[in-house]
Scaffold this motif. Sequence first.
Motif, PDB file in Angstrom:
ATOM      1  N   ALA A  42       0.831  -1.213   0.000  1.00  0.00           N
ATOM      2  CA  ALA A  42       0.000   0.000   0.000  1.00  0.00           C
ATOM      3  C   ALA A  42       0.861   1.256   0.000  1.00  0.00           C
ATOM      4  CB  ALA A  42      -0.946   0.000   1.199  1.00  0.00           C
ATOM      5  N   ASN A  43       1.793   1.336  -0.947  1.00  0.00           N
ATOM      6  CA  ASN A  43       2.665   2.514  -1.004  1.00  0.00           C
ATOM      7  C   ASN A  43       1.961   3.688  -1.690  1.00  0.00           C
ATOM      8  OD1 ASN A  43       2.801   2.052  -3.768  1.00  0.00           O
ATOM      9  ND2 ASN A  43       4.873   1.235  -3.728  1.00  0.00           N
ATOM     10  N   GLY A  44       2.723   4.742  -1.963  1.00  0.00           N
ATOM     11  CA  GLY A  44       2.126   5.973  -2.487  1.00  0.00           C
ATOM     12  C   GLY A  44       1.593   5.895  -3.896  1.00  0.00           C
ATOM     13  N   ALA A 194       5.224  13.491 -17.677  1.00  0.00           N
ATOM     14  CA  ALA A 194       5.460  12.106 -18.100  1.00  0.00           C
ATOM     15  C   ALA A 194       5.403  11.109 -16.953  1.00  0.00           C
ATOM     16  CB  ALA A 194       6.807  12.005 -18.811  1.00  0.00           C
ATOM     17  N   ASP A 195       5.360  11.590 -15.719  1.00  0.00           N
ATOM     18  CA  ASP A 195       5.254  10.673 -14.583  1.00  0.00           C
ATOM     19  C   ASP A 195       3.867  10.041 -14.538  1.00  0.00           C
ATOM     20  OD1 ASP A 195       7.823  10.732 -13.619  1.00  0.00           O
ATOM     21  OD2 ASP A 195       7.438  12.197 -12.042  1.00  0.00           O
ATOM     22  N   GLU A 196       3.743   8.943 -13.788  1.00  0.00           N
ATOM     23  CA  GLU A 196       2.516   8.161 -13.765  1.00  0.00           C
ATOM     24  C   GLU A 196       2.144   7.780 -12.334  1.00  0.00           C
ATOM     25  OE1 GLU A 196       2.962   4.731 -16.253  1.00  0.00           O
ATOM     26  OE2 GLU A 196       3.644   5.885 -17.991  1.00  0.00           O
ATOM     27  N   SER A 197       1.025   7.112 -12.204  1.00  0.00           N
ATOM     28  CA  SER A 197       0.626   6.551 -10.916  1.00  0.00           C
ATOM     29  C   SER A 197      -0.078   5.222 -11.150  1.00  0.00           C
ATOM     30  CB  SER A 197      -0.284   7.521 -10.153  1.00  0.00           C
ATOM     31  OG  SER A 197      -1.457   7.808 -10.897  1.00  0.00           O
ATOM     32  N   GLY A 198      -0.168   4.420 -10.088  1.00  0.00           N
ATOM     33  CA  GLY A 198      -0.820   3.123 -10.212  1.00  0.00           C
ATOM     34  C   GLY A 198      -0.609   2.306  -8.949  1.00  0.00           C
ATOM     35  N   ASP A 199      -1.348   1.231  -8.828  1.00  0.00           N
ATOM     36  CA  ASP A 199      -1.347   0.381  -7.643  1.00  0.00           C
ATOM     37  C   ASP A 199      -0.234  -0.652  -7.746  1.00  0.00           C
ATOM     38  OD1 ASP A 199      -1.882  -1.465  -5.619  1.00  0.00           O
ATOM     39  OD2 ASP A 199      -4.052  -1.208  -5.779  1.00  0.00           O
ATOM     40  N   ALA A 200       0.826  -0.468  -6.935  1.00  0.00           N
ATOM     41  CA  ALA A 200       1.979  -1.376  -6.984  1.00  0.00           C
ATOM     42  C   ALA A 200       1.602  -2.790  -6.567  1.00  0.00           C
ATOM     43  CB  ALA A 200       3.089  -0.839  -6.085  1.00  0.00           C
ATOM     44  N   HIS A 201       0.715  -2.915  -5.590  1.00  0.00           N
ATOM     45  CA  HIS A 201       0.290  -4.243  -5.129  1.00  0.00           C
ATOM     46  C   HIS A 201      -0.425  -4.999  -6.245  1.00  0.00           C
ATOM     47  CE1 HIS A 201      -1.607  -7.398  -2.839  1.00  0.00           C
ATOM     48  NE2 HIS A 201      -2.801  -6.925  -3.103  1.00  0.00           N
ATOM     49  N   ARG A 202      -1.366  -4.316  -6.893  1.00  0.00           N
ATOM     50  CA  ARG A 202      -2.101  -4.969  -7.977  1.00  0.00           C
ATOM     51  C   ARG A 202      -1.165  -5.317  -9.133  1.00  0.00           C
ATOM     52  NH1 ARG A 202      -7.245  -2.494 -11.411  1.00  0.00           N
ATOM     53  NH2 ARG A 202      -7.716  -4.418 -12.532  1.00  0.00           N
ATOM     54  N   PHE A 203      -0.236  -4.416  -9.450  1.00  0.00           N
ATOM     55  CA  PHE A 203       0.745  -4.690 -10.500  1.00  0.00           C
ATOM     56  C   PHE A 203       1.568  -5.928 -10.157  1.00  0.00           C
ATOM     57  CE2 PHE A 203       5.181  -4.373 -11.840  1.00  0.00           C
ATOM     58  CZ  PHE A 203       5.067  -4.220 -13.204  1.00  0.00           C
ATOM     59  N   THR A 204       2.056  -5.996  -8.924  1.00  0.00           N
ATOM     60  CA  THR A 204       2.916  -7.102  -8.514  1.00  0.00           C
ATOM     61  C   THR A 204       2.178  -8.430  -8.599  1.00  0.00           C
ATOM     62  OG1 THR A 204       4.109  -5.599  -7.034  1.00  0.00           O
ATOM     63  CG2 THR A 204       4.401  -7.952  -6.662  1.00  0.00           C
ATOM     64  N   GLN A 205       0.944  -8.459  -8.115  1.00  0.00           N
ATOM     65  CA  GLN A 205       0.187  -9.708  -8.163  1.00  0.00           C
ATOM     66  C   GLN A 205      -0.146 -10.109  -9.602  1.00  0.00           C
ATOM     67  OE1 GLN A 205      -2.992 -10.120  -5.235  1.00  0.00           O
ATOM     68  NE2 GLN A 205      -1.330 -10.737  -3.875  1.00  0.00           N
ATOM     69  N   ASN A 206      -0.514  -9.137 -10.415  1.00  0.00           N
ATOM     70  CA  ASN A 206      -0.846  -9.460 -11.808  1.00  0.00           C
ATOM     71  C   ASN A 206       0.387  -9.892 -12.592  1.00  0.00           C
ATOM     72  OD1 ASN A 206      -3.510  -8.894 -11.301  1.00  0.00           O
ATOM     73  ND2 ASN A 206      -3.518  -6.908 -12.305  1.00  0.00           N
ATOM     74  N   LEU A 207       1.536  -9.262 -12.312  1.00  0.00           N
ATOM     75  CA  LEU A 207       2.761  -9.672 -13.008  1.00  0.00           C
ATOM     76  C   LEU A 207       3.196 -11.061 -12.553  1.00  0.00           C
ATOM     77  CD1 LEU A 207       4.844  -8.728 -15.105  1.00  0.00           C
ATOM     78  CD2 LEU A 207       6.257  -7.915 -13.208  1.00  0.00           C
ATOM     79  N   ALA A 208       3.004 -11.359 -11.265  1.00  0.00           N
ATOM     80  CA  ALA A 208       3.323 -12.704 -10.776  1.00  0.00           C
ATOM     81  C   ALA A 208       2.459 -13.747 -11.480  1.00  0.00           C
ATOM     82  CB  ALA A 208       3.128 -12.772  -9.266  1.00  0.00           C
ATOM     83  N   ALA A 209       1.186 -13.428 -11.686  1.00  0.00           N
ATOM     84  CA  ALA A 209       0.296 -14.364 -12.386  1.00  0.00           C
ATOM     85  C   ALA A 209       0.742 -14.556 -13.838  1.00  0.00           C
ATOM     86  CB  ALA A 209      -1.143 -13.857 -12.331  1.00  0.00           C
ATOM     87  N   LEU A 210       1.110 -13.463 -14.492  1.00  0.00           N
ATOM     88  CA  LEU A 210       1.607 -13.565 -15.863  1.00  0.00           C
ATOM     89  C   LEU A 210       2.897 -14.377 -15.903  1.00  0.00           C
ATOM     90  CD1 LEU A 210       1.044  -9.890 -17.115  1.00  0.00           C
ATOM     91  CD2 LEU A 210      -0.129 -11.930 -17.966  1.00  0.00           C
ATOM     92  N   GLY A 211       3.777 -14.139 -14.919  1.00  0.00           N
ATOM     93  CA  GLY A 211       5.036 -14.875 -14.870  1.00  0.00           C
ATOM     94  C   GLY A 211       4.826 -16.356 -14.630  1.00  0.00           C
ATOM     95  N   PRO A 349     -10.989   5.102   6.313  1.00  0.00           N
ATOM     96  CA  PRO A 349      -9.690   4.822   5.695  1.00  0.00           C
ATOM     97  C   PRO A 349      -9.121   3.489   6.188  1.00  0.00           C
ATOM     98  CG  PRO A 349      -9.737   7.019   6.703  1.00  0.00           C
ATOM     99  CD  PRO A 349     -10.957   6.295   7.174  1.00  0.00           C
ATOM    100  N   GLU A 350      -8.378   2.844   5.330  1.00  0.00           N
ATOM    101  CA  GLU A 350      -7.631   1.650   5.714  1.00  0.00           C
ATOM    102  C   GLU A 350      -6.172   2.068   5.889  1.00  0.00           C
ATOM    103  OE1 GLU A 350      -6.296  -2.713   3.948  1.00  0.00           O
ATOM    104  OE2 GLU A 350      -7.968  -1.651   3.043  1.00  0.00           O
ATOM    105  N   TYR A 351      -5.689   2.019   7.130  1.00  0.00           N
ATOM    106  CA  TYR A 351      -4.326   2.456   7.414  1.00  0.00           C
ATOM    107  C   TYR A 351      -3.356   1.287   7.281  1.00  0.00           C
ATOM    108  CZ  TYR A 351      -6.444   6.730   9.243  1.00  0.00           C
ATOM    109  OH  TYR A 351      -7.152   7.898   9.369  1.00  0.00           O
ATOM    110  N   TRP A 352      -2.131   1.634   6.933  1.00  0.00           N
ATOM    111  CA  TRP A 352      -1.100   0.616   6.695  1.00  0.00           C
ATOM    112  C   TRP A 352       0.255   1.234   6.969  1.00  0.00           C
ATOM    113  CZ3 TRP A 352       2.886   0.927   3.098  1.00  0.00           C
ATOM    114  CH2 TRP A 352       3.597  -0.256   2.839  1.00  0.00           C
ATOM    115  N   THR A 353       1.204   0.409   7.355  1.00  0.00           N
ATOM    116  CA  THR A 353       2.588   0.856   7.478  1.00  0.00           C
ATOM    117  C   THR A 353       3.514  -0.203   6.916  1.00  0.00           C
ATOM    118  OG1 THR A 353       4.249   1.755   8.990  1.00  0.00           O
ATOM    119  CG2 THR A 353       2.923  -0.076   9.804  1.00  0.00           C
ATOM    120  N   GLY A 354       4.610   0.257   6.330  1.00  0.00           N
ATOM    121  CA  GLY A 354       5.594  -0.662   5.767  1.00  0.00           C
ATOM    122  C   GLY A 354       6.990  -0.113   5.947  1.00  0.00           C
TER     123      GLY A 354
END
Length: 413
Positions: A42-44, A194-211, A349-354
């Motif tokens: 749940a990063n920025g 040119a910068d972007e944004s997106g959900d790193a958690h969702r990306f990581t899980q979807n890339l793991a599934a593709l991998g 809100p759902e709070y998180w720390t990492g």
Amino acid sequence: MKVLVLGAGVVGVTSAWYLAEAGHDVTVVDRQAAAGLETSFANGGQISVSHAEPWANPHAPALALSWMGREDAPLLFRLRWDPALFSWGLRFLRECTPARTRANIRDIVSLALYSRSRLQDLRAATGITYDHLERGILHIYTDRRDFAGAVEAAAVMREFGCERNTIDADACLSIEPTLAKIHPQIVGGDFTPADESGDAHRFTQNLAALGAARGITFRYGKTIERLALAGGRIAGVVADGELLTADAYVVALGCESVFLLAPVGVRVPIYPGKGYSATIPLRDDSVAPTVSVTDDGHKIVFSRLGQRLRVAGTAEFNGYDRSLNAVRCQALLDRTLEIFPDLRPAGEPEYWTGLRPVTPSNLPIIGRTRVPNLYINSGHGTLGWTLACGSAAALADLLSGRRPEAEFPYLRG
């Protein structure tokens, strides 16, 4: 070559992906039940080349001292006897000179531009989705001294290829109209289209599934205990009592990399920088930003992830403590409602720390260690999501005996 990747966060999973693309037989091992469940969870949400100015800069020591003792401070060093933090802190101070800051900006921009390009290529090739937006990142400033420092930093970044443009308060409001409430307080800003944004958690899980579909093996729920050394090389990894063997080993365990590497004689200057986030569900009539915004004075970022607003930031140096601090959580929400008073959340809100793996220079550690078949890809600090694809592609090149495309001080053993 058979490669074992230790860690299934965004850095570990992208490492596995690019290693497999390079033709290697890859297995990923992680203690969690799935990918992206720790620091990547749940990063920025920013792909931010524009955040290339490291924490270690000429202004940092005075700021850290001025915030000392404030429980809601953007940057908080908790006074405690911790030899690791003391050693890390001395190295941090050495990186705060103008010359070191400029060199570190150059290296971060180089890797970040390359990484953003590789992410875009991956997205085009695979169609991977992760609530991403390509609307740039807007920094806003409410303090004139902070803004003056940002103007200098932006000029250095432009020199090295990052299109971070200085703008006035009216231009900030034009780019993101939901800033209307705070518009009178804004003294200026900068915008990186040119910068972007997106959900790193969702990306990581979807890339793991593709991998996994392309042949990468994932061994979840396996606690990594130690590296087995024999004849000056890594002979295997002991995980839950099982010896896992490969030709090469990649440590991508974030802050935990320190404990795994030290017993085999590899010491890395990584210390945990605890970050917080709040994920706020949005109603259909919520007035929330669609451009990713950074409130520089409070060190907080706001990223729209579909019908959620991710609010993240602050850094707390307090060892490996993972507990949520209610004051720091509330500070995120309070500042959010100051800037976006018409947010109208759909729920609590759902709070998180990492724990971000931070190096004194803010440069990640990528490449081959002094142990010939042992590699590291860690120490990305607040830029793990930004630098993940570039770091992973560079690591795959190094492991395959090729020179990486991005100019960066990689480890070569």
